[in-house]
Enzyme design. Structure first.
Site, mmCIF file in Angstrom:
data_model
loop_
_atom_site.group_PDB
_atom_site.id
_atom_site.type_symbol
_atom_site.label_atom_id
_atom_site.label_comp_id
_atom_site.label_asym_id
_atom_site.label_seq_id
_atom_site.Cartn_x
_atom_site.Cartn_y
_atom_site.Cartn_z
ATOM 1 N N ASP A 117 -38.639 -30.258 12.608
ATOM 2 C CA ASP A 117 -38.036 -29.206 13.432
ATOM 3 C C ASP A 117 -36.917 -28.546 12.622
ATOM 4 O OD1 ASP A 117 -37.125 -27.611 15.505
ATOM 5 O OD2 ASP A 117 -37.250 -29.213 17.004
ATOM 6 N N ASP B 195 -35.866 -21.182 15.823
ATOM 7 C CA ASP B 195 -36.085 -22.594 16.148
ATOM 8 C C ASP B 195 -37.592 -22.804 16.196
ATOM 9 O OD1 ASP B 195 -36.236 -25.115 17.286
ATOM 10 O OD2 ASP B 195 -35.199 -24.574 19.151
ATOM 11 N N HIS C 245 -36.545 -23.600 25.850
ATOM 12 C CA HIS C 245 -35.228 -23.091 26.257
ATOM 13 C C HIS C 245 -35.027 -21.680 25.736
ATOM 14 C CE1 HIS C 245 -33.982 -24.027 22.034
ATOM 15 N NE2 HIS C 245 -34.927 -24.955 22.176
ATOM 16 N N HIS D 233 -29.144 -23.625 23.150
ATOM 17 C CA HIS D 233 -29.686 -23.453 24.501
ATOM 18 C C HIS D 233 -28.807 -22.534 25.330
ATOM 19 C CE1 HIS D 233 -27.341 -27.049 25.935
ATOM 20 N NE2 HIS D 233 -27.569 -27.416 24.698
ATOM 21 N N GLU E 188 -41.452 -25.034 23.117
ATOM 22 C CA GLU E 188 -41.860 -26.217 22.363
ATOM 23 C C GLU E 188 -42.589 -27.133 23.324
ATOM 24 O OE1 GLU E 188 -38.155 -28.542 21.287
ATOM 25 O OE2 GLU E 188 -37.281 -26.774 22.236
ATOM 26 N N GLU F 247 -43.540 -25.715 18.003
ATOM 27 C CA GLU F 247 -42.528 -24.864 18.637
ATOM 28 C C GLU F 247 -42.468 -23.499 17.957
ATOM 29 O OE1 GLU F 247 -38.523 -26.451 18.304
ATOM 30 O OE2 GLU F 247 -37.837 -25.196 19.969
#
Ligand code: HZT
Ligand code: MN
Ligand code: MN
Length: 442
Positions: free
Chosen positions: A208, A219, A295, A303, A328, A423
């Protein structure tokens, strides 16, 4: 082609231009006096001489560079016009199809951005760094490497390509700690500096990676594995994430996205031969991990307050125009629930913290270091140590206990289970959905 980033690539072009001017002066005389002079054969001047004589400026118009291996060339040296690749553009569908062509929506997009060709460039630059770094990670990560080696190969690449700002202005850098979560660990594991874990042939690792430019965080995560028995688990999660991203849109209820994700995820199963001497194999249904979510993302905040479930839910929250999200999804052969466990590596300053009253002098100093180096971006113990900070654990724990700093412990499904994650980050632009982190890999 690969290129040594330390080598100047502009030399030949500029030197030729200098010589052209020089040649003209000699060979095309402007008056009779010049013409009557005997011709001297002179040596061509080098660019270095030209610069020394001040007749030519170095790097007038830099030629675009190409990426090196390992990746070390800053992206502003490759995309020299400041235009970075767009993500995957998806037209809005059904009730929202008017947005694609609406003059009103195009006007909103134009007004929202002084320069429409510049406003999305920050997140696209972060996303292109992500694609180039993960391409190198995907071809380099091998069983036998330590978790620290893997983290360093990713983070050294990210820092170089994004041209990390170390001035304290946080203009560009790592967006959050590199997640390298193994097997039943689904998320939020990155090695602390004393880690000795070595990647094994039958490990399943969630990678990640976070990259930010001016606080716009890309992200995005993928999963690596070598045991072909787990191919269906990886496929389930990749498809589930793509389903979530496809369903997402303006005015879409996040609970409906969760239902669509779960439906796809749980249509898969994994069959693994026994390894303990028993004959036969066990078949596991793939479960979506119900207490993990996607998110939205706000500037310098991973977030932004909205969550995107990955199972059916009655959550009535809707996605809105102008927001951006990370979707994700996590699949598991275990319970489909995670619990916090093990030594913490990930932390972030809670937003809205300025000058809280603190008893410990060491906590005051640590808070200043965190504010200067990370702001509200998440970080890990290794990043803190890079700033020259040591023996900080007592002060850090006191900031965590006072809820000034949030800790994010590793998240585990049942022992012996296997988990996977994919994600993506996407923008809900007024006129279209842009999946900025999309690559040809996932
Ligand atoms: C927290 C700390 C980090 C955000 C999701 C996530 C990795 O689980 C609302 C919904 C990095 C990210 C995060 F260092 N988390 N995305 N990628 N982890 S989360 C969350 O805490 S908050 C999900
Ligand atoms: Mn992530
Ligand atoms: Mn995320």
């Amino acid at each position: 082609m690969t290129v040594d980033p330390t080598k100047d690539q502009v030399v030949d072009d500029a030197a030729d231009k200098v010589d052209d001017v020089e040649d003209e002066g000699e060979d095309v005389p402007k008056d009779g006096n010049e013409a009557s002079k005997p011709k001297k054969k002179r040596k061509r001047k080098t660019k270095a001489q030209a610069i020394a004589e001040g007749r030519v400026k170095e790097e007038v118009k830099p030629e675009p560079a190409t990426q090196s291996e390992p990746p070390r060339v800053g992206l502003t040296k490759i995309f020299t016009d400041g235009v970075f690749p767009e993500g995957e553009i998806c037209e809005y569908l059904n009730d929202n199809s008017y947005r694609t062509t609406s003059a009103e929506k195009k006007e909103i997009e134009r007004l929202a951005n002084e320069n429409p060709d510049e406003t999305y460039q920050n997140i696209r630059r972060a996303a292109e760094v992500h694609r180039q770094v993960r391409q190198y990670a995907q071809k380099t990560i091998r069983p036998g490497m330590t978790m620290i080696e893997i983290a360093n190969l990713i983070e050294d690449g990210t820092r170089a390509l994004v041209e990390e700002d170390t001035s304290g202005k946080l203009q560009s850098g790592i967006g959050f700690p590199t997640g390298l979560s193994l097997n039943s660990c689904a998320a939020h594991y990155t090695p602390n500096s004393n880690d000795t874990v070595v990647l094994k042939e039958n490990d399943i690792m969630k990678v990640d990676i976070g990259v930010h430019v001016k606080g716009k965080i890309c992200d995005s995560a993928f999963t690596v594995h070598w045991d072909r028995n787990y191919d269906p688990l990886i496929k389930a999660v990749k498809e589930a994430t793509n389903t979530g991203v496809r369903e997402a849109g303006i005015d879409v209820r996040v609970g409906d996205i969760g239902a669509a994700i779960q439906e796809v995820m749980e249509s898969y199963e994994v069959t693994v031969p026994h390894t303990d001497g028993r004959v036969g194999s066990t078949t596991y249904p793939v479960k979506a991990i119900g207490n993990l979510t996607g998110h939205n993302i706000a500037p310098y905040r991973i977030h932004g307050g909205k969550s995107v479930p990955i199972v059916k839910s009655h959550d009535q929250d809707k996605m809105e125009e102008g927001e951006y999200f990370a979707i994700e999804t996590f699949g598991s052969t275990g319970r489909g629930r995670v619990v916090e466990s093990g030594e913490v590596s990930h932390y972030a300053l809670n937003p809205g913290i300025k000058n809280p009253p603190l008893r410990l002098e060491t906590a005051k100093t640590l808070l200043k270091t965190i504010q200067k180096n990370f702001g509200t971006l998440p970080w890990c113990r290794r990043y803190l140590e890079r700033t020259g900070t040591s023996r900080y654990l007592l002060a850090l724990n006191s900031l965590v206990n006072q809820e000034i700093v949030q800790d994010y412990p590793p998240l585990y499904d049942a022992p012996g289970s296997m988990t996977a994650q994919f994600e993506h980050t996407f923008l809900l632009r007024p006129t279209c959905k842009e999946i900025v982190s999309r690559g040809d890999d996932y």
